[in-house]
Design a protein around this motif. Structure first.
Motif, PDB file in Angstrom:
ATOM      1  N   LEU A 240      81.321  70.838  51.201  1.00  0.00           N
ATOM      2  CA  LEU A 240      80.675  71.952  51.908  1.00  0.00           C
ATOM      3  C   LEU A 240      81.678  72.607  52.832  1.00  0.00           C
ATOM      4  N   GLU A 241      81.735  73.932  52.749  1.00  0.00           N
ATOM      5  CA  GLU A 241      82.594  74.722  53.636  1.00  0.00           C
ATOM      6  C   GLU A 241      81.971  76.092  53.798  1.00  0.00           C
ATOM      7  N   GLY A 242      81.546  76.425  55.018  1.00  0.00           N
ATOM      8  CA  GLY A 242      80.841  77.694  55.221  1.00  0.00           C
ATOM      9  C   GLY A 242      79.568  77.710  54.393  1.00  0.00           C
ATOM     10  N   ALA A 243      79.443  78.741  53.541  1.00  0.00           N
ATOM     11  CA  ALA A 243      78.274  78.845  52.663  1.00  0.00           C
ATOM     12  C   ALA A 243      78.602  78.412  51.230  1.00  0.00           C
ATOM     13  N   THR A 244      79.765  77.826  51.011  1.00  0.00           N
ATOM     14  CA  THR A 244      80.155  77.442  49.661  1.00  0.00           C
ATOM     15  C   THR A 244      79.905  75.960  49.412  1.00  0.00           C
ATOM     16  N   ARG A 245      79.660  75.645  48.149  1.00  0.00           N
ATOM     17  CA  ARG A 245      79.471  74.266  47.705  1.00  0.00           C
ATOM     18  C   ARG A 245      80.267  74.053  46.423  1.00  0.00           C
TER      19      ARG A 245
END
Length: 250
Positions: A240-245
């Motif tokens: 998970l990083e920011g809104a990314t998966r």
């Protein structure tokens, strides 16, 4: 001029996210397969290239022990810091049973059906009489003697749940229609059907393990990372990083 507002049910919900500048690696049930986090940690090291380490964490969802042959080695890897980033360790139902057994030898009668023998053997406990259904208290005392103090502290210090941004992390799942802040230990460690069959919304995306699936399950309201590592050789990690998966897997 008139503005038309979509009904709430038709509005697109914002993508779940964690705070900017943070990167999380969330790992499912290991169950005594120390070879698998070894492989996965090397993948995380490669993925971490260029990311500031102080803004990175690895979250384990519990069930470090039992079933696989190297429970002690899995715990030692974490307590010794042999991971590419700091660890947030959650409690699984198997660690809860171990702690109960240290206080009550009768727990072994049910625990041995869940992989206790492999865990006890990894700590050097003599199982000859236990396999005959005898001397459970002797095994309890021997485990107390042979369990490294750091391993005991690790199990005792594991958290039942943790939350960051739009995500809530726990081992098994949550009781529907109960606020996340009021979830009970028994449900966080053991729940299955009531949680898995619930399709309603939650305040956050629930990231969990506990119930093995052939591949990670990514649903609007929950993500299951238990891919049966001890039997399949597939240990899964959600990044998970920011809104990314994205997913990493052995």
């Amino acid at each position: 001029m008139f503005f038309f507002r979509k009904p709430r049910s038709e509005q697109k919900r914002p993508e779940p996210r964690i705070p900017d500048g943070i990167k999380l690696y969330v790992i499912g049930d290991v169950h005594g397969r120390d070879d698998l986090p070894d492989t996965l940690c090397r993948s995380i090291e490669k993925d971490l290239a260029g990311t500031p380490l102080e803004r990175t964490s690895i979250v384990f969802l519990g069930d470090y022990i039992d079933r696989g042959p190297r429970s002690a080695e899995v715990v030692e890897r974490i307590v010794s810091g042999a991971t590419p980033a700091p660890v947030m360790a959650l409690r699984g139902n198997h660690e809860a049973i171990l702690l109960q057994f240290l206080e009550d030898e009768n727990v072994l009668d049910s625990w041995r059906r869940y992989g206790a023998m492999e865990a006890l053997l990894s700590y050097g406990v003599d199982l000859k009489e236990v396999l005959r259904g005898r001397d459970f208290d002797v095994a309890r005392i021997e485990l107390r003697d042979k369990l490294p103090p750091a391993h005991l502290r690790f199990c005792e210090d594991t958290k039942l749940s943790w939350s960051l941004g739009d995500y809530f992390f726990c081992h098994a799942g949550c009781r529907p229609n109960v606020p996340l802040a009021r979830q009970q230990e028994g449900d966080l460690l053991w729940i299955r059907e009531e949680f898995l069959g619930f399709s309603g919304p939650w305040d956050k995306v629930i990231v969990h393990g506990h119930t093995p699936a052939p591949a990670p399950e990514e649903l609007p309201h929950r993500i299951n990372l238990d891919t049966g590592a001890y039997a399949t050789g597939r240990l899964t990690c959600l990044v998970l990083e920011g809104a990314t998966r994205c997913f990493l897997s052995t």
